[in-house]
Design a protein around this motif. Structure first.
Motif, PDB file in Angstrom:
ATOM      1  N   TYR A   8      39.210  75.735 -23.330  1.00 13.86           N
ATOM      2  CA  TYR A   8      39.761  76.504 -22.217  1.00 13.86           C
ATOM      3  C   TYR A   8      40.301  75.517 -21.198  1.00 13.86           C
ATOM      4  O   TYR A   8      39.631  74.553 -20.837  1.00 13.86           O
ATOM      5  CB  TYR A   8      38.628  77.339 -21.612  1.00 13.86           C
ATOM      6  N   ARG A   9      41.517  75.749 -20.768  1.00 15.03           N
ATOM      7  CA  ARG A   9      42.138  74.871 -19.771  1.00 15.03           C
ATOM      8  C   ARG A   9      42.235  75.631 -18.457  1.00 15.03           C
ATOM      9  O   ARG A   9      42.692  76.770 -18.408  1.00 15.03           O
ATOM     10  CB  ARG A   9      43.516  74.446 -20.247  1.00 15.03           C
ATOM     11  N   LEU A  10      41.795  74.967 -17.389  1.00 12.49           N
ATOM     12  CA  LEU A  10      41.839  75.530 -16.049  1.00 12.49           C
ATOM     13  C   LEU A  10      42.416  74.462 -15.136  1.00 12.49           C
ATOM     14  O   LEU A  10      41.755  73.470 -14.844  1.00 12.49           O
ATOM     15  CB  LEU A  10      40.430  75.940 -15.595  1.00 12.49           C
ATOM     16  N   GLY A  11      43.681  74.644 -14.755  1.00 11.95           N
ATOM     17  CA  GLY A  11      44.355  73.599 -13.979  1.00 11.95           C
ATOM     18  C   GLY A  11      44.445  72.334 -14.802  1.00 11.95           C
ATOM     19  O   GLY A  11      44.913  72.351 -15.929  1.00 11.95           O
ATOM     20  N   GLU A  12      43.962  71.242 -14.244  1.00  9.84           N
ATOM     21  CA  GLU A  12      43.984  69.954 -14.945  1.00  9.84           C
ATOM     22  C   GLU A  12      42.725  69.712 -15.772  1.00  9.84           C
ATOM     23  O   GLU A  12      42.610  68.684 -16.428  1.00  9.84           O
ATOM     24  CB  GLU A  12      44.147  68.812 -13.925  1.00  9.84           C
ATOM     25  N   GLN A  13      41.780  70.636 -15.721  1.00 12.28           N
ATOM     26  CA  GLN A  13      40.512  70.436 -16.409  1.00 12.28           C
ATOM     27  C   GLN A  13      40.481  71.172 -17.747  1.00 12.28           C
ATOM     28  O   GLN A  13      41.011  72.272 -17.872  1.00 12.28           O
ATOM     29  CB  GLN A  13      39.350  70.918 -15.535  1.00 12.28           C
ATOM     30  N   THR A  14      39.835  70.526 -18.731  1.00  6.83           N
ATOM     31  CA  THR A  14      39.643  71.129 -20.042  1.00  6.83           C
ATOM     32  C   THR A  14      38.149  71.325 -20.247  1.00  6.83           C
ATOM     33  O   THR A  14      37.352  70.409 -20.017  1.00  6.83           O
ATOM     34  CB  THR A  14      40.217  70.244 -21.157  1.00  6.83           C
ATOM     35  N   PHE A  15      37.780  72.522 -20.688  1.00 12.76           N
ATOM     36  CA  PHE A  15      36.393  72.865 -20.941  1.00 12.76           C
ATOM     37  C   PHE A  15      36.234  73.195 -22.415  1.00 12.76           C
ATOM     38  O   PHE A  15      37.185  73.621 -23.067  1.00 12.76           O
ATOM     39  CB  PHE A  15      35.983  74.073 -20.095  1.00 12.76           C
ATOM     40  N   MET A  16      35.036  72.999 -22.908  1.00  6.93           N
ATOM     41  CA  MET A  16      34.734  73.309 -24.300  1.00  6.93           C
ATOM     42  C   MET A  16      33.405  74.058 -24.349  1.00  6.93           C
ATOM     43  O   MET A  16      32.467  73.717 -23.630  1.00  6.93           O
ATOM     44  CB  MET A  16      34.620  72.025 -25.125  1.00  6.93           C
ATOM     45  N   VAL A  17      33.333  75.062 -25.201  1.00  3.61           N
ATOM     46  CA  VAL A  17      32.076  75.695 -25.574  1.00  3.61           C
ATOM     47  C   VAL A  17      31.857  75.301 -27.022  1.00  3.61           C
ATOM     48  O   VAL A  17      32.775  75.365 -27.839  1.00  3.61           O
ATOM     49  CB  VAL A  17      32.130  77.229 -25.405  1.00  3.61           C
ATOM     50  N   SER A  18      30.630  74.869 -27.323  1.00  5.62           N
ATOM     51  CA  SER A  18      30.336  74.414 -28.680  1.00  5.62           C
ATOM     52  C   SER A  18      28.914  74.777 -29.070  1.00  5.62           C
ATOM     53  O   SER A  18      28.017  74.805 -28.228  1.00  5.62           O
ATOM     54  CB  SER A  18      30.505  72.887 -28.765  1.00  5.62           C
ATOM     55  N   THR A  19      28.731  75.027 -30.361  1.00  8.60           N
ATOM     56  CA  THR A  19      27.391  75.250 -30.904  1.00  8.60           C
ATOM     57  C   THR A  19      26.881  74.014 -31.641  1.00  8.60           C
ATOM     58  O   THR A  19      25.837  74.076 -32.285  1.00  8.60           O
ATOM     59  CB  THR A  19      27.379  76.457 -31.867  1.00  8.60           C
ATOM     60  N   LYS A  20      27.592  72.903 -31.544  1.00 12.68           N
ATOM     61  CA  LYS A  20      27.164  71.680 -32.230  1.00 12.68           C
ATOM     62  C   LYS A  20      25.919  71.115 -31.546  1.00 12.68           C
ATOM     63  O   LYS A  20      25.981  70.700 -30.386  1.00 12.68           O
ATOM     64  CB  LYS A  20      28.272  70.630 -32.219  1.00 12.68           C
ATOM     65  N   PRO A  21      24.797  71.071 -32.254  1.00 11.57           N
ATOM     66  CA  PRO A  21      23.553  70.596 -31.646  1.00 11.57           C
ATOM     67  C   PRO A  21      23.620  69.142 -31.185  1.00 11.57           C
ATOM     68  O   PRO A  21      22.965  68.764 -30.211  1.00 11.57           O
ATOM     69  CB  PRO A  21      22.500  70.775 -32.740  1.00 11.57           C
ATOM     70  N   LEU A  61      28.238  74.462 -22.745  1.00  6.44           N
ATOM     71  CA  LEU A  61      29.503  74.491 -22.008  1.00  6.44           C
ATOM     72  C   LEU A  61      29.722  73.087 -21.485  1.00  6.44           C
ATOM     73  O   LEU A  61      28.832  72.510 -20.850  1.00  6.44           O
ATOM     74  CB  LEU A  61      29.421  75.494 -20.855  1.00  6.44           C
ATOM     75  N   TYR A  62      30.901  72.529 -21.748  1.00  3.45           N
ATOM     76  CA  TYR A  62      31.173  71.125 -21.439  1.00  3.45           C
ATOM     77  C   TYR A  62      32.490  70.974 -20.688  1.00  3.45           C
ATOM     78  O   TYR A  62      33.432  71.731 -20.915  1.00  3.45           O
ATOM     79  CB  TYR A  62      31.261  70.304 -22.732  1.00  3.45           C
ATOM     80  N   LEU A  63      32.539  69.949 -19.848  1.00  2.00           N
ATOM     81  CA  LEU A  63      33.753  69.549 -19.138  1.00  2.00           C
ATOM     82  C   LEU A  63      34.228  68.253 -19.764  1.00  2.00           C
ATOM     83  O   LEU A  63      33.457  67.296 -19.898  1.00  2.00           O
ATOM     84  CB  LEU A  63      33.466  69.349 -17.651  1.00  2.00           C
ATOM     85  N   LYS A  64      35.487  68.216 -20.155  1.00  2.00           N
ATOM     86  CA  LYS A  64      36.066  67.001 -20.748  1.00  2.00           C
ATOM     87  C   LYS A  64      36.427  66.027 -19.650  1.00  2.00           C
ATOM     88  O   LYS A  64      37.019  66.410 -18.634  1.00  2.00           O
ATOM     89  CB  LYS A  64      37.310  67.353 -21.564  1.00  2.00           C
ATOM     90  N   SER A  65      36.075  64.763 -19.859  1.00  2.00           N
ATOM     91  CA  SER A  65      36.463  63.733 -18.892  1.00  2.00           C
ATOM     92  C   SER A  65      37.976  63.581 -18.925  1.00  2.00           C
ATOM     93  O   SER A  65      38.613  63.813 -19.953  1.00  2.00           O
ATOM     94  CB  SER A  65      35.790  62.405 -19.222  1.00  2.00           C
ATOM     95  N   PRO A  66      38.577  63.190 -17.801  1.00  2.00           N
ATOM     96  CA  PRO A  66      40.035  63.085 -17.773  1.00  2.00           C
ATOM     97  C   PRO A  66      40.583  61.910 -18.581  1.00  2.00           C
ATOM     98  O   PRO A  66      41.735  61.902 -18.952  1.00  2.00           O
ATOM     99  CB  PRO A  66      40.358  62.909 -16.291  1.00  2.00           C
ATOM    100  N   PHE A 107      23.261  79.724 -18.078  1.00  2.00           N
ATOM    101  CA  PHE A 107      23.302  78.892 -16.874  1.00  2.00           C
ATOM    102  C   PHE A 107      24.617  78.128 -16.810  1.00  2.00           C
ATOM    103  O   PHE A 107      25.072  77.583 -17.808  1.00  2.00           O
ATOM    104  CB  PHE A 107      22.130  77.898 -16.902  1.00  2.00           C
ATOM    105  N   VAL A 108      25.197  78.086 -15.618  1.00  2.00           N
ATOM    106  CA  VAL A 108      26.351  77.227 -15.323  1.00  2.00           C
ATOM    107  C   VAL A 108      26.019  76.524 -14.014  1.00  2.00           C
ATOM    108  O   VAL A 108      25.558  77.165 -13.062  1.00  2.00           O
ATOM    109  CB  VAL A 108      27.660  78.041 -15.175  1.00  2.00           C
ATOM    110  N   VAL A 109      26.239  75.205 -13.961  1.00  2.00           N
ATOM    111  CA  VAL A 109      25.916  74.468 -12.747  1.00  2.00           C
ATOM    112  C   VAL A 109      26.691  75.065 -11.572  1.00  2.00           C
ATOM    113  O   VAL A 109      27.838  75.512 -11.736  1.00  2.00           O
ATOM    114  CB  VAL A 109      26.193  72.952 -12.875  1.00  2.00           C
ATOM    115  N   GLY A 116      35.092  81.597 -13.731  1.00  2.00           N
ATOM    116  CA  GLY A 116      35.231  82.388 -14.951  1.00  2.00           C
ATOM    117  C   GLY A 116      34.648  81.711 -16.177  1.00  2.00           C
ATOM    118  O   GLY A 116      34.772  82.231 -17.287  1.00  2.00           O
ATOM    119  N   LEU A 117      33.972  80.570 -16.007  1.00  2.00           N
ATOM    120  CA  LEU A 117      33.437  79.837 -17.150  1.00  2.00           C
ATOM    121  C   LEU A 117      32.233  80.543 -17.778  1.00  2.00           C
ATOM    122  O   LEU A 117      32.077  80.548 -18.997  1.00  2.00           O
ATOM    123  CB  LEU A 117      33.065  78.407 -16.737  1.00  2.00           C
ATOM    124  N   GLY A 118      31.382  81.152 -16.949  1.00  2.00           N
ATOM    125  CA  GLY A 118      30.244  81.895 -17.480  1.00  2.00           C
ATOM    126  C   GLY A 118      30.719  83.086 -18.299  1.00  2.00           C
ATOM    127  O   GLY A 118      30.191  83.368 -19.379  1.00  2.00           O
TER     128      GLY A 118
END
Length: 180
Positions: A8-21, A61-66, A107-109, A116-118
């Motif tokens: 998911y892209r929000l502005g300049e930020q990219t987020f990822m949801v993953s089930t990878k342990p 839920l993860y935030l990708k570093s720029p 939970f979302v920090v 809208g990430l939750g």
């Protein structure tokens, strides 16, 4: 169940949801359990955390570093991202992957709430549970507050079950034509 990822892209930020342990941050999970926002949880021993994670489907839920990670002498493994992802949220399903799922530890920090990430993370959870063809019920408890109840009613088509005066409500989603 095979691991899944969503972006998911929000502005300049990219987020990822993953089930990878392997992406889960045990420190993040323990810190989240200690946060007063997660009033129903508390940190657990390292051994119990491992057992919990081995026996649950944890959605991170993860935030990708720029910036990409610094290059090293060894090439990046084919399944490893060249970017660093920081965990900023989670939702946990306690499930047999066939008939029942209990949603907990959503939970979302705080610094990423209100974006809208939750909602997106729960939509990813719904996609996971929709893929469980024999699933009879998704159950969870939510704060008995109009915004919380509405959130889960809309996203998971959940109903409150007879707990109007409590501070926490039991909610579930019926599938497979089960009786009331």
């Amino acid at each position: 169940m095979e691991p899944k990822e969503w972006y998911y892209r929000l502005g300049e930020q990219t987020f990822m949801v993953s089930t990878k342990p392997e992406l889960l941050s045990h420190d993040f999970i323990q810190d989240s359990f200690a946060d007063p926002i997660m009033y129903w949880a508390k940190p657990v021993s390292s051994e119990n955390l491992k057992i919990m994670l081995d026996n649950s489907c944890l959605v991170g839920l993860y935030l990708k570093s720029p910036e990409p990670l610094p290059s090293s002498e060894s090439p990046v493994a084919p399944l490893q991202s060249p970017f660093n992802f920081t965990q900023i949220g989670m939702a946990r399903l306690v499930t047999d992957y066939t008939t029942i799922a209990f949603l907990t530890d959503v939970f979302v920090v705080p610094e990423h709430q209100g974006k809208g990430l939750g909602k997106w993370m729960i939509q990813c959870v719904k996609e996971l549970t929709d893929a469980m063809s024999g699933l009879r019920r998704i159950m969870f408890m939510a704060k008995n507050a109009p915004h919380a109840v509405k959130f889960y009613e809309e996203l998971l088509d959940a109903k409150v079950h007879d707990q109007e005066r409590s501070q926490v409500v039991f909610m579930s989603n019926r599938t497979a034509g089960l009786d009331a």
